[in-house]
Write a protein that holds these residues in place. Structure first.
Motif, short mmCIF file in Angstrom:
data_model
loop_
_atom_site.label_atom_id
_atom_site.label_comp_id
_atom_site.label_asym_id
_atom_site.label_seq_id
_atom_site.Cartn_x
_atom_site.Cartn_y
_atom_site.Cartn_z
N LEU A 72 0.83 -1.20 0.00
CA LEU A 72 0.00 0.00 0.00
C LEU A 72 0.86 1.25 0.00
CD1 LEU A 72 -2.76 -1.00 2.57
CD2 LEU A 72 -3.04 -0.74 0.12
N ARG A 73 0.39 2.28 -0.70
CA ARG A 73 1.08 3.56 -0.73
C ARG A 73 0.10 4.66 -0.37
NH1 ARG A 73 3.40 0.45 -4.68
NH2 ARG A 73 5.68 0.39 -4.68
N VAL A 74 0.60 5.74 0.19
CA VAL A 74 -0.26 6.83 0.63
C VAL A 74 -0.97 7.49 -0.56
CG1 VAL A 74 1.50 8.64 0.51
CG2 VAL A 74 -0.37 8.83 2.20
N THR A 75 -0.44 7.31 -1.74
CA THR A 75 -1.05 7.90 -2.95
C THR A 75 -2.08 6.98 -3.60
OG1 THR A 75 0.82 7.02 -4.25
CG2 THR A 75 0.99 9.30 -3.45
N ASP A 76 -2.28 5.78 -3.06
CA ASP A 76 -3.23 4.84 -3.66
C ASP A 76 -4.65 5.37 -3.62
OD1 ASP A 76 -1.33 2.99 -4.29
OD2 ASP A 76 -1.67 1.70 -2.56
N ALA A 77 -5.37 5.14 -4.71
CA ALA A 77 -6.80 5.47 -4.75
C ALA A 77 -7.58 4.40 -3.99
CB ALA A 77 -7.27 5.55 -6.20
N ALA A 78 -8.86 4.70 -3.74
CA ALA A 78 -9.70 3.78 -2.95
C ALA A 78 -9.79 2.41 -3.60
CB ALA A 78 -11.09 4.37 -2.77
N ASP A 79 -9.90 2.37 -4.94
CA ASP A 79 -10.02 1.06 -5.59
C ASP A 79 -8.71 0.29 -5.53
OD1 ASP A 79 -8.79 2.85 -7.27
OD2 ASP A 79 -9.74 2.11 -9.11
N ASP A 80 -7.56 1.00 -5.51
CA ASP A 80 -6.28 0.32 -5.35
C ASP A 80 -6.17 -0.30 -3.95
OD1 ASP A 80 -5.35 0.95 -7.90
OD2 ASP A 80 -4.63 2.91 -7.24
N ILE A 81 -6.57 0.46 -2.94
CA ILE A 81 -6.54 -0.04 -1.57
C ILE A 81 -7.45 -1.25 -1.43
CG2 ILE A 81 -7.11 0.51 0.84
CD1 ILE A 81 -6.29 3.40 0.21
N ARG A 82 -8.63 -1.15 -2.02
CA ARG A 82 -9.57 -2.29 -2.00
C ARG A 82 -8.93 -3.54 -2.60
NH1 ARG A 82 -13.66 -1.67 -6.58
NH2 ARG A 82 -11.69 -2.16 -7.64
N ASP A 83 -8.37 -3.39 -3.80
CA ASP A 83 -7.80 -4.54 -4.50
C ASP A 83 -6.61 -5.14 -3.74
OD1 ASP A 83 -9.68 -4.10 -6.43
OD2 ASP A 83 -8.31 -3.12 -7.84
N LYS A 84 -5.75 -4.28 -3.18
CA LYS A 84 -4.55 -4.77 -2.50
C LYS A 84 -4.88 -5.47 -1.18
CE LYS A 84 -1.29 -1.50 -4.54
NZ LYS A 84 -0.33 -0.39 -4.28
N LEU A 85 -5.84 -4.90 -0.42
CA LEU A 85 -6.21 -5.54 0.84
C LEU A 85 -6.90 -6.88 0.60
CD1 LEU A 85 -7.48 -2.57 3.07
CD2 LEU A 85 -5.38 -3.90 3.32
N PRO A 217 1.01 -9.12 6.23
CA PRO A 217 0.77 -7.75 6.69
C PRO A 217 0.72 -6.76 5.54
CG PRO A 217 3.07 -8.29 6.97
CD PRO A 217 2.40 -9.53 6.44
N THR A 218 -0.02 -5.67 5.75
CA THR A 218 -0.02 -4.53 4.83
C THR A 218 0.08 -3.27 5.68
OG1 THR A 218 -2.44 -4.42 4.87
CG2 THR A 218 -1.43 -5.69 3.09
N ALA A 219 0.30 -2.13 5.04
CA ALA A 219 0.41 -0.88 5.78
C ALA A 219 -0.88 -0.60 6.54
CB ALA A 219 0.69 0.27 4.81
N PHE A 220 -0.77 -0.17 7.79
CA PHE A 220 -1.89 0.14 8.68
C PHE A 220 -2.76 -1.06 9.00
CE2 PHE A 220 -1.01 4.22 6.58
CZ PHE A 220 -0.76 5.00 7.70
N SER A 221 -2.27 -2.23 8.66
CA SER A 221 -3.02 -3.45 8.97
C SER A 221 -2.02 -4.55 9.21
CB SER A 221 -3.94 -3.82 7.80
OG SER A 221 -4.53 -5.08 8.02
N ASN A 222 -1.86 -4.98 10.48
CA ASN A 222 -0.86 -6.02 10.74
C ASN A 222 -1.35 -7.37 10.25
OD1 ASN A 222 -2.64 -7.00 12.67
ND2 ASN A 222 -1.59 -6.05 14.36
N ASP A 223 -0.46 -8.34 10.29
CA ASP A 223 -0.79 -9.64 9.71
C ASP A 223 -1.85 -10.40 10.47
OD1 ASP A 223 0.81 -10.13 11.85
OD2 ASP A 223 2.27 -11.36 10.82
#
Length: 267
Positions: A72-85, A217-223
């Motif tokens: 995850l990156r701070v510049t990610d759009a909402a759909d990118d965050i959705r897909d990555k999580l 794990p991902t950013a702001f969300s531990n494993d």
């Protein structure tokens, strides 16, 4: 690295496709070292143990870029965050295929099916998993109670005997109250099962059977978040194995539970 640890590394780098299918004993024999050397190497380079090392090696062989594609990156759009999580959660469940020992899974199902009484212990995020386990097994007519209160865990675990079973749920395997309850239950003669991400944790070492799952794990969300989904999948696996072991009786009990639930639903 020690010379023996270097031999393991050299073998893994030369024959990675073989290593992902090797047990720890097979790898140690092929590399000409002891099982302890393999475990020590895996820990020294940052893994919990050999199962996790093998999972991540298999994943990198399947897709060498996968480790970085989901960051995850701070510049990610909402759909990118959705897909990555979602991808991280799906990957954790997929990786659990490799970390979960089938013999331990079947052994756990058999212990649950024949236990006189079952206590499940979980604190914090693991408490909801303990409740889910309790809910599933109650539908099969199994006497089970989930505890998240420390005092009640202490009391109930002291009451267990050789006819009973205790299940400890802890992502880290280091939750003191859960480990203490499992140890107390084992002292009383009860069979014990650990549901954890860490096979080298105090909880795992204190338990007769270990159900290990993968987590990413991902950013702001531990494993532990992605691990919770893997925990629930293992609970479903146990539920299904037990139900199939006495199919007719289980089907009747599940139908009864569903009928009662339907009466309380709004039309």
């Amino acid at each position: 690295m020690t010379p023996t640890e270097q031999r393991v590394c050299d073998f893994a780098l030369q024959y990675p496709e073989k290593v992902i299918h090797f047990t720890i004993s097979e790898l140690s024999k092929a590399a000409g070292v002891s099982d302890a050397t393999v475990t020590r190497l895996c820990q020294s380079v940052g893994y919990h143990g050999y199962p996790e090392f093998r999972v991540l090696l298999a994943r990198d062989l399947a897709n060498p870029q996968q480790m970085n594609s989901g960051e995850l990156r701070v510049t990610d759009a909402a759909d990118d965050i959705r897909d990555k999580l979602i991808a991280a959660s799906v990957q954790s469940i997929s990786d659990t295929r490799y970390t979960l020992d089938v013999e331990a899974l079947c052994g756990s199902a058999a212990c649950i099916a024949r236990a006189g009484r079952i206590d499940v212990y979980g604190i914090g995020g693991s408490a909801c998993v303990a409740q889910d386990i309790c809910h599933k097994f109650l539908r099969l007519g199994i006497a089970i109670v989930a505890y998240s209160d420390v005092d009640l865990m202490s009391i109930s675990s002291a009451m267990l005997s050789s006819r009973d079973l205790a299940i400890g749920v802890s992502h880290t395997g280091r939750t003191e109250s859960v480990v203490d309850a499992i140890r107390r239950a084992k002292t009383g003669g009860a069979k014990t099962i650990a549901l954890t991400h860490n096979p080298l944790s105090p909880l795992a070492k204190s338990s007769d059977l270990v159900l290990q799952y993968a987590a990413r794990p991902t950013a702001f969300s531990n494993d532990s978040l992605s691990g919770r989904l893997s925990q629930l999948v293992i609970a479903d696996l146990l539920y299904t194995l037990i139900a199939f072991s006495s199919f007719d009786r289980s089907a009747q009990l599940i139908d009864q539970a569903n009928a009662l639930a339907n009466k309380r639903r709004l039309r």
